[in-house]
Scaffold this motif. Structure first.
Motif, PDB file in Angstrom:
ATOM      1  N   HIS A  94       0.801  -1.221   0.000  1.00 10.40           N
ATOM      2  CA  HIS A  94       0.000   0.000   0.000  1.00 10.40           C
ATOM      3  C   HIS A  94       0.836   1.274   0.000  1.00 10.40           C
ATOM      4  CE1 HIS A  94      -3.500  -2.480   0.989  1.00 10.40           C
ATOM      5  NE2 HIS A  94      -2.704  -3.117   1.835  1.00 10.40           N
ATOM      6  N   ILE A  95       2.146   1.155   0.059  1.00 10.35           N
ATOM      7  CA  ILE A  95       2.984   2.348   0.222  1.00 10.35           C
ATOM      8  C   ILE A  95       3.755   2.679  -1.049  1.00 10.35           C
ATOM      9  CG2 ILE A  95       3.190   2.104   2.722  1.00 10.35           C
ATOM     10  CD1 ILE A  95       5.911   0.792   2.319  1.00 10.35           C
ATOM     11  N   ASP A  96       4.094   3.963  -1.169  1.00  7.64           N
ATOM     12  CA  ASP A  96       4.856   4.400  -2.339  1.00  7.64           C
ATOM     13  C   ASP A  96       6.356   4.234  -2.069  1.00  7.64           C
ATOM     14  OD1 ASP A  96       5.707   6.624  -0.771  1.00  7.64           O
ATOM     15  OD2 ASP A  96       4.009   7.817  -1.454  1.00  7.64           O
ATOM     16  N   ASP A  97       7.149   4.472  -3.092  1.00  6.56           N
ATOM     17  CA  ASP A  97       8.601   4.275  -2.995  1.00  6.56           C
ATOM     18  C   ASP A  97       9.248   5.175  -1.947  1.00  6.56           C
ATOM     19  OD1 ASP A  97       8.511   2.316  -4.934  1.00  6.56           O
ATOM     20  OD2 ASP A  97       9.101   3.653  -6.569  1.00  6.56           O
ATOM     21  N   THR A  98       8.760   6.411  -1.828  1.00  2.01           N
ATOM     22  CA  THR A  98       9.333   7.339  -0.855  1.00  2.01           C
ATOM     23  C   THR A  98       9.083   6.856   0.564  1.00  2.01           C
ATOM     24  OG1 THR A  98       9.054   9.199  -2.368  1.00  2.01           O
ATOM     25  CG2 THR A  98       9.320   9.734  -0.041  1.00  2.01           C
ATOM     26  N   THR A  99       7.875   6.414   0.841  1.00  2.00           N
ATOM     27  CA  THR A  99       7.549   5.900   2.173  1.00  2.00           C
ATOM     28  C   THR A  99       8.364   4.645   2.468  1.00  2.00           C
ATOM     29  OG1 THR A  99       5.317   6.804   1.986  1.00  2.00           O
ATOM     30  CG2 THR A  99       5.665   5.127   3.676  1.00  2.00           C
ATOM     31  N   GLU A 100       8.497   3.792   1.477  1.00  2.00           N
ATOM     32  CA  GLU A 100       9.304   2.569   1.623  1.00  2.00           C
ATOM     33  C   GLU A 100      10.747   2.922   1.983  1.00  2.00           C
ATOM     34  OE1 GLU A 100      10.300  -1.586   1.293  1.00  2.00           O
ATOM     35  OE2 GLU A 100       8.334  -0.679   1.201  1.00  2.00           O
ATOM     36  N   TYR A 101      11.318   3.868   1.265  1.00  2.00           N
ATOM     37  CA  TYR A 101      12.694   4.295   1.508  1.00  2.00           C
ATOM     38  C   TYR A 101      12.835   4.886   2.916  1.00  2.00           C
ATOM     39  CZ  TYR A 101      17.027   6.895   1.249  1.00  2.00           C
ATOM     40  OH  TYR A 101      18.281   7.391   1.522  1.00  2.00           O
ATOM     41  N   ASN A 102      11.921   5.792   3.288  1.00  2.00           N
ATOM     42  CA  ASN A 102      11.979   6.431   4.600  1.00  2.00           C
ATOM     43  C   ASN A 102      11.858   5.408   5.724  1.00  2.00           C
ATOM     44  OD1 ASN A 102      12.300   8.950   3.453  1.00  2.00           O
ATOM     45  ND2 ASN A 102      10.137   9.446   3.535  1.00  2.00           N
ATOM     46  N   PHE A 103      11.011   4.413   5.524  1.00  2.00           N
ATOM     47  CA  PHE A 103      10.863   3.345   6.505  1.00  2.00           C
ATOM     48  C   PHE A 103      12.185   2.604   6.672  1.00  2.00           C
ATOM     49  CE2 PHE A 103      10.206  -1.191   7.253  1.00  2.00           C
ATOM     50  CZ  PHE A 103       9.579  -1.154   8.490  1.00  2.00           C
ATOM     51  N   LYS A 104      12.810   2.250   5.586  1.00  2.00           N
ATOM     52  CA  LYS A 104      14.073   1.505   5.655  1.00  2.00           C
ATOM     53  C   LYS A 104      15.182   2.319   6.308  1.00  2.00           C
ATOM     54  CE  LYS A 104      13.031  -1.694   1.962  1.00  2.00           C
ATOM     55  NZ  LYS A 104      13.285  -2.146   0.609  1.00  2.00           N
ATOM     56  N   VAL A 105      15.236   3.610   6.023  1.00  2.00           N
ATOM     57  CA  VAL A 105      16.239   4.475   6.650  1.00  2.00           C
ATOM     58  C   VAL A 105      16.001   4.540   8.154  1.00  2.00           C
ATOM     59  CG1 VAL A 105      17.028   6.872   6.848  1.00  2.00           C
ATOM     60  CG2 VAL A 105      16.726   5.845   4.589  1.00  2.00           C
ATOM     61  N   LEU A 106      14.749   4.725   8.559  1.00  2.00           N
ATOM     62  CA  LEU A 106      14.417   4.800   9.977  1.00  2.00           C
ATOM     63  C   LEU A 106      14.808   3.522  10.711  1.00  2.00           C
ATOM     64  CD1 LEU A 106      12.758   6.202  12.353  1.00  2.00           C
ATOM     65  CD2 LEU A 106      10.904   4.733  11.599  1.00  2.00           C
ATOM     66  N   ILE A 107      14.454   2.390  10.157  1.00  2.00           N
ATOM     67  CA  ILE A 107      14.733   1.108  10.794  1.00  2.00           C
ATOM     68  C   ILE A 107      16.235   0.834  10.821  1.00  2.00           C
ATOM     69  CG2 ILE A 107      14.359  -1.377  10.631  1.00  2.00           C
ATOM     70  CD1 ILE A 107      11.977   0.421  11.675  1.00  2.00           C
ATOM     71  N   THR A 108      16.920   1.161   9.749  1.00  2.00           N
ATOM     72  CA  THR A 108      18.363   0.974   9.704  1.00  2.00           C
ATOM     73  C   THR A 108      19.056   1.773  10.793  1.00  2.00           C
ATOM     74  OG1 THR A 108      18.292   0.534   7.333  1.00  2.00           O
ATOM     75  CG2 THR A 108      20.416   1.204   8.239  1.00  2.00           C
ATOM     76  N   LYS A 109      18.646   3.018  10.959  1.00  2.00           N
ATOM     77  CA  LYS A 109      19.240   3.871  11.992  1.00  2.00           C
ATOM     78  C   LYS A 109      18.880   3.363  13.384  1.00  2.00           C
ATOM     79  CE  LYS A 109      19.491   8.188   9.418  1.00  2.00           C
ATOM     80  NZ  LYS A 109      18.949   9.560   9.304  1.00  2.00           N
ATOM     81  N   PHE A 110      17.604   3.028  13.584  1.00  2.00           N
ATOM     82  CA  PHE A 110      17.149   2.623  14.904  1.00  2.00           C
ATOM     83  C   PHE A 110      17.863   1.358  15.390  1.00  2.00           C
ATOM     84  CE2 PHE A 110      14.478   0.318  17.868  1.00  2.00           C
ATOM     85  CZ  PHE A 110      14.279   1.292  18.831  1.00  2.00           C
ATOM     86  N   PHE A 111      17.936   0.352  14.533  1.00  2.00           N
ATOM     87  CA  PHE A 111      18.529  -0.904  14.932  1.00  2.00           C
ATOM     88  C   PHE A 111      20.042  -0.956  14.690  1.00  2.00           C
ATOM     89  CE2 PHE A 111      14.055  -2.174  14.649  1.00  2.00           C
ATOM     90  CZ  PHE A 111      13.921  -2.800  15.880  1.00  2.00           C
ATOM     91  N   GLY A 112      20.611   0.110  14.120  1.00  2.00           N
ATOM     92  CA  GLY A 112      22.048   0.173  13.935  1.00  2.00           C
ATOM     93  C   GLY A 112      22.593  -0.788  12.903  1.00  2.00           C
ATOM     94  N   PHE A 113      21.834  -1.043  11.860  1.00  2.00           N
ATOM     95  CA  PHE A 113      22.289  -1.953  10.801  1.00  2.00           C
ATOM     96  C   PHE A 113      23.277  -1.262   9.904  1.00  2.00           C
ATOM     97  CE2 PHE A 113      17.861  -3.929  11.116  1.00  2.00           C
ATOM     98  CZ  PHE A 113      18.264  -4.845  12.056  1.00  2.00           C
TER      99      PHE A 113
END
Length: 75
Positions: free
Chosen positions: A56-75
Protein backbone atom coordinates in the motif's frame (compact mmCIF):
# COMPACT_ATOMS: atom_id res chain seq x y z
CA UNK A 1 7.02 7.10 10.54
CA UNK A 2 5.21 3.88 11.44
CA UNK A 3 1.94 5.77 11.76
CA UNK A 4 2.49 7.21 8.28
CA UNK A 5 3.13 3.70 7.02
CA UNK A 6 -0.10 2.34 8.51
CA UNK A 7 -2.20 5.30 7.37
CA UNK A 8 -1.34 4.51 3.75
CA UNK A 9 -3.11 1.17 4.20
CA UNK A 10 -6.77 0.33 4.77
CA UNK A 11 -5.91 -0.89 8.31
CA UNK A 12 -7.09 0.68 11.53
CA UNK A 13 -4.84 0.48 14.56
CA UNK A 14 -6.94 -2.42 15.83
CA UNK A 15 -6.73 -4.33 12.54
CA UNK A 16 -2.96 -3.89 12.35
CA UNK A 17 -2.62 -4.90 15.99
CA UNK A 18 -4.49 -8.12 15.27
CA UNK A 19 -2.23 -8.86 12.30
CA UNK A 20 0.86 -8.25 14.44
CA UNK A 21 -0.38 -10.06 17.52
CA UNK A 22 -0.07 -7.03 19.80
CA UNK A 23 -2.61 -4.72 21.42
CA UNK A 24 -4.14 -1.68 19.76
CA UNK A 25 -2.74 0.36 22.64
CA UNK A 26 0.76 -0.82 21.76
CA UNK A 27 0.24 0.16 18.12
CA UNK A 28 -0.93 3.59 19.30
CA UNK A 29 2.05 3.99 21.64
CA UNK A 30 4.46 3.04 18.85
CA UNK A 31 2.84 5.41 16.38
CA UNK A 32 2.90 8.25 18.89
CA UNK A 33 6.53 7.49 19.69
CA UNK A 34 5.83 7.03 23.38
CA UNK A 35 9.26 6.91 25.04
CA UNK A 36 10.58 3.40 25.46
CA UNK A 37 7.77 1.68 23.57
CA UNK A 38 9.63 0.92 20.36
CA UNK A 39 12.63 -0.13 22.44
CA UNK A 40 10.55 -2.95 23.89
CA UNK A 41 9.29 -4.47 20.65
CA UNK A 42 11.15 -6.92 18.53
CA UNK A 43 12.41 -6.51 15.03
CA UNK A 44 9.97 -9.29 14.15
CA UNK A 45 7.04 -6.97 14.94
CA UNK A 46 8.60 -4.25 12.77
CA UNK A 47 9.10 -6.78 9.96
CA UNK A 48 5.46 -7.87 10.18
CA UNK A 49 4.34 -4.20 10.28
CA UNK A 50 6.26 -3.58 7.07
CA UNK A 51 4.92 -6.71 5.38
CA UNK A 52 1.33 -5.79 6.26
CA UNK A 53 1.76 -2.32 4.78
CA UNK A 54 4.09 -3.07 1.89
CA UNK A 55 1.54 -3.35 -0.90
CA UNK A 56 0.00 0.00 0.00
CA UNK A 57 2.98 2.35 0.22
CA UNK A 58 4.86 4.40 -2.34
CA UNK A 59 8.60 4.27 -2.99
CA UNK A 60 9.33 7.34 -0.86
CA UNK A 61 7.55 5.90 2.17
CA UNK A 62 9.30 2.57 1.62
CA UNK A 63 12.69 4.29 1.51
CA UNK A 64 11.98 6.43 4.60
CA UNK A 65 10.86 3.34 6.51
CA UNK A 66 14.07 1.51 5.65
CA UNK A 67 16.24 4.47 6.65
CA UNK A 68 14.42 4.80 9.98
CA UNK A 69 14.73 1.11 10.79
CA UNK A 70 18.36 0.97 9.70
CA UNK A 71 19.24 3.87 11.99
CA UNK A 72 17.15 2.62 14.90
CA UNK A 73 18.53 -0.90 14.93
CA UNK A 74 22.05 0.17 13.94
CA UNK A 75 22.29 -1.95 10.80
Amino acid sequence: MLQELRKKTPYSQLELAQILGISRETVSAIENEKPGTIDNISIEIIRKWHEACQGHIDDTTEYNFKVLITKFFGF
